[in-house]
Design a protein around this motif. Structure first.
Motif, mmCIF file in Angstrom:
data_model
loop_
_atom_site.group_PDB
_atom_site.id
_atom_site.type_symbol
_atom_site.label_atom_id
_atom_site.label_comp_id
_atom_site.label_asym_id
_atom_site.label_seq_id
_atom_site.Cartn_x
_atom_site.Cartn_y
_atom_site.Cartn_z
ATOM 1 N N CYS A 94 -3.232 12.902 -74.400
ATOM 2 C CA CYS A 94 -3.979 12.160 -73.374
ATOM 3 C C CYS A 94 -3.930 10.655 -73.643
ATOM 4 O O CYS A 94 -3.720 9.861 -72.717
ATOM 5 C CB CYS A 94 -5.426 12.649 -73.323
ATOM 6 S SG CYS A 94 -5.622 14.325 -72.656
ATOM 7 N N SER A 122 -7.913 11.052 -63.978
ATOM 8 C CA SER A 122 -7.705 12.199 -64.858
ATOM 9 C C SER A 122 -6.514 13.027 -64.376
ATOM 10 O O SER A 122 -5.772 13.597 -65.184
ATOM 11 C CB SER A 122 -8.968 13.063 -64.925
ATOM 12 O OG SER A 122 -9.327 13.540 -63.638
ATOM 13 N N LYS A 167 -3.125 14.143 -66.482
ATOM 14 C CA LYS A 167 -2.609 15.508 -66.545
ATOM 15 C C LYS A 167 -1.147 15.563 -66.117
ATOM 16 O O LYS A 167 -0.311 16.208 -66.754
ATOM 17 C CB LYS A 167 -3.426 16.439 -65.661
ATOM 18 C CG LYS A 167 -2.879 17.870 -65.609
ATOM 19 C CD LYS A 167 -3.584 18.726 -64.589
ATOM 20 C CE LYS A 167 -3.013 20.152 -64.600
ATOM 21 N NZ LYS A 167 -1.588 20.185 -64.206
ATOM 22 N N VAL A 220 -8.188 17.911 -70.041
ATOM 23 C CA VAL A 220 -8.086 16.492 -69.703
ATOM 24 C C VAL A 220 -9.455 15.944 -69.328
ATOM 25 O O VAL A 220 -9.860 14.857 -69.791
ATOM 26 C CB VAL A 220 -7.082 16.265 -68.552
ATOM 27 C CG1 VAL A 220 -7.109 14.807 -68.099
ATOM 28 C CG2 VAL A 220 -5.675 16.654 -68.978
ATOM 29 N N ARG A 221 -10.194 16.659 -68.509
ATOM 30 C CA ARG A 221 -11.518 16.177 -68.083
ATOM 31 C C ARG A 221 -12.466 16.046 -69.268
ATOM 32 O O ARG A 221 -13.224 15.068 -69.361
ATOM 33 C CB ARG A 221 -12.083 17.130 -67.035
ATOM 34 C CG ARG A 221 -11.396 17.005 -65.682
ATOM 35 C CD ARG A 221 -11.936 18.008 -64.684
ATOM 36 N NE ARG A 221 -11.310 17.827 -63.364
ATOM 37 C CZ ARG A 221 -11.413 18.695 -62.372
ATOM 38 N NH1 ARG A 221 -12.135 19.805 -62.524
ATOM 39 N NH2 ARG A 221 -10.819 18.453 -61.211
ATOM 40 N N VAL A 257 -11.445 12.925 -71.179
ATOM 41 C CA VAL A 257 -11.849 11.705 -70.478
ATOM 42 C C VAL A 257 -13.340 11.440 -70.679
ATOM 43 O O VAL A 257 -13.760 10.308 -70.956
ATOM 44 C CB VAL A 257 -11.510 11.804 -68.972
ATOM 45 C CG1 VAL A 257 -12.191 10.679 -68.191
ATOM 46 C CG2 VAL A 257 -10.001 11.743 -68.763
#
Length: 390
Positions: free
Chosen positions: A208, A220, A224, A235-236, A239
């Motif tokens: 990431c 985001s 990805k 990913v979320r 973040v």
């Protein structure tokens, strides 16, 4: 108040991160280029030059096609695997790429499409043969497609090889005339990278962070899509736990959209050079234009490749190249090469709306076509459509 980044500055930073700001001269260093970009997509279609070679040439026009296979097959400085498509990646990425091996294997196991292939190929002893004989291509095995032959149908042995390659159980040893040869990872990947054990959470963090570093500013979803090696929930979560800051990016149509960037974004903007004014012929799979939504937002350039569109339904053509001048896409061109005859033929040229094709711009295009001709060995450039300002 969130930092606002003008459209001009956003384009300048993006092109700099993509290696398209500086004049593409000097000693060729494809390894450094691949590191900068993160990966380079591979593609079999050769209209002028295959996508991977064209992408590297666009960053340095002293690059020559044999250099990439040297990095892969001899230096082991890159390895081949799947991002959003087959790509070459820096060998330093390998320890963090186990997340992708596991991810791809889980998806294949979930669908079950590969299970039958593995079962039916068990008696072929694919890994045993590779262990005994060395690198082998699909041509070393022979199974037939079962059931109706559809567009994407593949015989069981090819699916079995794909499965083991996606899962990291086999590695690409080299390519010959674009044909992939498989070998055991311990014979291909240097031990220092193959045995470096990194926890999965650190792999996700690295993927990431490195995506954001190469994107400059992102959602985001952008993060990805960069590698396509990390799933949306991961990913979320990353973040939410990161130190990314909110910024607003001005689009080509002057709207402002929220994105995220690292705390170093202002320093990045200060150091990003203005792009060279030369005109560049980019490949349809170039990473600078791969995300078509990002391309449209930043440059107002709507581009789709039409290789899978029936000829009668194409708006432009089979393989059309975007033309980038400075920080602006000024047109698109359709051309092809006959390397045996040494001829590069231009069949169509379209200027973007509002772009006037001046004498200076026509000379820039002539110069770029000449440079491309030197790269692929076509000294004769012919126009079968109206040549601008002829």
């Amino acid at each position: 108040m969130d930092l606002r980044i003008s459209n001009r500055d956003a384009r300048r930073l993006w092109l700099s991160l993509q290696g398209l700001a500086e004049t593409p001269t000097g000693p060729a260093d494809p390894r450094a280029t691949i590191r900068k970009l993160g990966f380079v997509q591979l593609d079999s279609i050769q209209v002028l030059s295959r996508a991977h070679h064209h992408i590297l040439w666009s960053r340095n026009q002293n690059y020559r096609e044999p250099m990439l296979n040297t990095l892969l097959a001899e230096d082991r400085a890159v390895f081949e695997h799947f991002t959003h498509d087959a790509s070459v990646l820096p060998i330093e990425t390998y320890p963090y790429w186990r997340a992708q091996f596991a991810r791809r294997k889980a998806k294949m196991d979930e669908k079950g499409w590969y299970a039958d292939a593995l079962t039916s190929c068990a008696d072929l002893g694919i890994k045993d043969r590779i262990t005994a004989e060395g690198a082998l291509s699909t041509e070393a095995f022979d199974t037939k497609i079962e059931g109706p032959k559809e567009m994407w149908s593949r015989p069981p042995h090819k699916r079995a090889l794909d499965y083991m390659w996606y899962a990291g159980e086999l590695a690409t040893c080299y390519r010959q005339n674009f044909k992939k040869f498989y070998n055991l990872p311990e014979r291909v990947i240097p031990e220092a990278f193959r045995t470096h054990d990194i926890p999965r959470t650190d792999q996700i963090d690295w993927l990431c962070r490195e995506a954001v570093a190469r994107l400059g500013f992102a959602t985001s979803g952008d993060i990805k899509r960069f590698w396509e090696a990390v799933d949306t929930p991961d990913v979320r979560a990353w973040v939410e736990a990161s130190d990314l800051i909110p910024v607003e990016i001005q689009t080509a149509n002057r709207d402002w959209i929220p994105m995220l960037a690292t705390p170093e974004i202002e320093a990045q903007l200060d150091s990003a050079p203005a792009p060279t004014s030369r005109l560049r012929l980019l490949n349809p799979f170039d990473p600078a234009i791969r995300d078509r939504d990002r391309l449209s937002r930043l440059f107002g350039f709507d581009y789709r490749i039409e290789i899978f569109v029936p000829a009668a339904k194409r708006i432009w053509g089979y393989y059309v190249y975007p033309l980038l001048e400075g920080d602006r896409f000024v047109g698109r061109i359709e051309c092809k090469a006959d390397r045996k005859k040494g001829v590069l033929t231009v069949t169509q040229l379209w200027a973007e709306s509002g772009v006037r094709w001046t004498d200076a711009r026509a000379r820039k295009l002539d110069a770029e076509l000449t440079r491309m001709g030197r790269f692929i060995g076509t000294t004769d450039i012919r126009w079968t459509c109206q040549r601008p300002n002829a």
